[in-house]
Design an enzyme around this catalytic site. Sequence first.
Site, PDB file in Angstrom:
ATOM      1  N   LYS A 158       0.844  -1.207   0.000  1.00 36.47           N
ATOM      2  CA  LYS A 158       0.000   0.000   0.000  1.00 36.47           C
ATOM      3  C   LYS A 158       0.875   1.251   0.000  1.00 36.47           C
ATOM      4  O   LYS A 158       0.601   2.214  -0.721  1.00 36.47           O
ATOM      5  CB  LYS A 158      -0.948  -0.019   1.211  1.00 36.47           C
ATOM      6  CG  LYS A 158      -2.050  -1.059   1.073  1.00 36.47           C
ATOM      7  CD  LYS A 158      -2.861  -1.288   2.355  1.00 36.47           C
ATOM      8  CE  LYS A 158      -3.765  -2.500   2.172  1.00 36.47           C
ATOM      9  NZ  LYS A 158      -4.641  -2.790   3.295  1.00 36.47           N
ATOM     10  N   ASP A 198     -10.974   2.671   3.325  1.00 40.00           N
ATOM     11  CA  ASP A 198     -11.315   1.251   3.188  1.00 40.00           C
ATOM     12  C   ASP A 198     -12.805   1.048   2.896  1.00 40.00           C
ATOM     13  O   ASP A 198     -13.202  -0.018   2.418  1.00 40.00           O
ATOM     14  CB  ASP A 198     -11.024   0.518   4.517  1.00 40.00           C
ATOM     15  CG  ASP A 198      -9.728  -0.264   4.487  1.00 40.00           C
ATOM     16  OD1 ASP A 198      -9.341  -0.731   3.407  1.00 40.00           O
ATOM     17  OD2 ASP A 198      -9.120  -0.422   5.570  1.00 40.00           O
ATOM     18  N   GLN A 207      -4.711  -1.513   9.285  1.00 40.45           N
ATOM     19  CA  GLN A 207      -4.615  -2.860   8.707  1.00 40.45           C
ATOM     20  C   GLN A 207      -5.255  -3.875   9.654  1.00 40.45           C
ATOM     21  O   GLN A 207      -4.975  -3.873  10.857  1.00 40.45           O
ATOM     22  CB  GLN A 207      -3.137  -3.199   8.443  1.00 40.45           C
ATOM     23  CG  GLN A 207      -2.926  -4.512   7.707  1.00 40.45           C
ATOM     24  CD  GLN A 207      -3.504  -4.520   6.286  1.00 40.45           C
ATOM     25  OE1 GLN A 207      -3.597  -3.490   5.625  1.00 40.45           O
ATOM     26  NE2 GLN A 207      -3.911  -5.679   5.824  1.00 40.45           N
TER      27      GLN A 207
HETATM   28  N1  GUN Z   1      -6.907  -6.931   5.911  1.00 41.20           N
HETATM   29  C1  GUN Z   1      -7.190  -7.721   4.850  1.00 41.20           C
HETATM   30  N2  GUN Z   1      -7.746  -6.986   3.876  1.00 41.20           N
HETATM   31  C2  GUN Z   1      -7.814  -5.717   4.336  1.00 41.20           C
HETATM   32  C3  GUN Z   1      -8.283  -4.502   3.773  1.00 41.20           C
HETATM   33  O1  GUN Z   1      -8.796  -4.424   2.652  1.00 41.20           O
HETATM   34  N3  GUN Z   1      -8.177  -3.410   4.575  1.00 41.20           N
HETATM   35  C4  GUN Z   1      -7.660  -3.468   5.817  1.00 41.20           C
HETATM   36  N4  GUN Z   1      -7.608  -2.341   6.521  1.00 41.20           N
HETATM   37  N5  GUN Z   1      -7.209  -4.573   6.364  1.00 41.20           N
HETATM   38  C5  GUN Z   1      -7.300  -5.695   5.630  1.00 41.20           C
END
Ligand code: GUN
Length: 283
Positions: A51, A118, A95
């Site tokens: 990311k 998100d 996350q």
């Molecule tokens: N953990 C697994 N997929 C995601 C996601 O799309 N966003 C976040 N914040 N955590 C995750």
Amino acid sequence: MIISGTTLAKELKQDVARRVVEAKEKYGREPHLVVILVGEDPASQSYVKGKGRDAEEVGFKSTTIRRPETITEEELLTIISDLNADDTVDGILVQLPLPRHIDEDKVIEAIAKEKDVDGFHPGNVAALWQKLPCTHPCTPEGIIKLLDKAGIQIEGKKAVVIGRSNIVGLPAAKLLLDRNATVTIAHSRTKDLPKVASEAEILVVAIGRPKFVTADMVGEGAAVIDVGVNRDPETGKLCGDVDFEAVKDKASVITPVPGGVGPMTRACLMENTLECFLRKMEK
Ligand code: GUN
């Protein structure tokens, strides 16, 4: 046909990068994405790295806040509250998963809805199900974009989503429904899952089990979207929820793992961040 998420994600990111240049000229600064990583889970570390890399690639300011697994819920909520109040921060992502002693729902709700890149905040989730403007969650949005790119018509199709998580299964089903597919949400306890799945013209699999979908579960000519990221218990290599080798000749199109939905999720995150920034600046 194998649909490369990597190629499409690259195109989407190029478009975001171009819009970032314009936005920077107009508003005097670039969008700023803050990602919070708690603990040292290797998968989460790798996702967060990806990311940050993508954010820099599109020209964002990117900050990663790393905290040990021992951080208290209160400390984490304070970090989020400070970021909410910080006018130079446009997107906040925590996350997941978080350590067991931290209430994930409470943390997600604490992020300002306007900075929730998100699309997990209850305000965004409610808006999605009410068909109101909102930030779409990144993985479901990436799936729709992959299908569009592959030239798969969604309207009128029988879609089956295997998996019902808040992050992927449920919103993916909702986005397919909004595009006028007829959607079945299936799961590990669905009776006669192979029969249900094999009737799908569009099969989305987000169940989190390595090679769960075998050839008998896929209809001839189906479009197969594999959201899984697992370790193959035999080889230790990354693999999806779909047994790719067994299914690829039955499917009309199929996404690989890695290089399918994953890069699209991050590209959609970049789009969401830019859109949060623009909404704020255009106010
Ligand atoms: N953990 C697994 N997929 C995601 C996601 O799309 N966003 C976040 N914040 N955590 C995750």
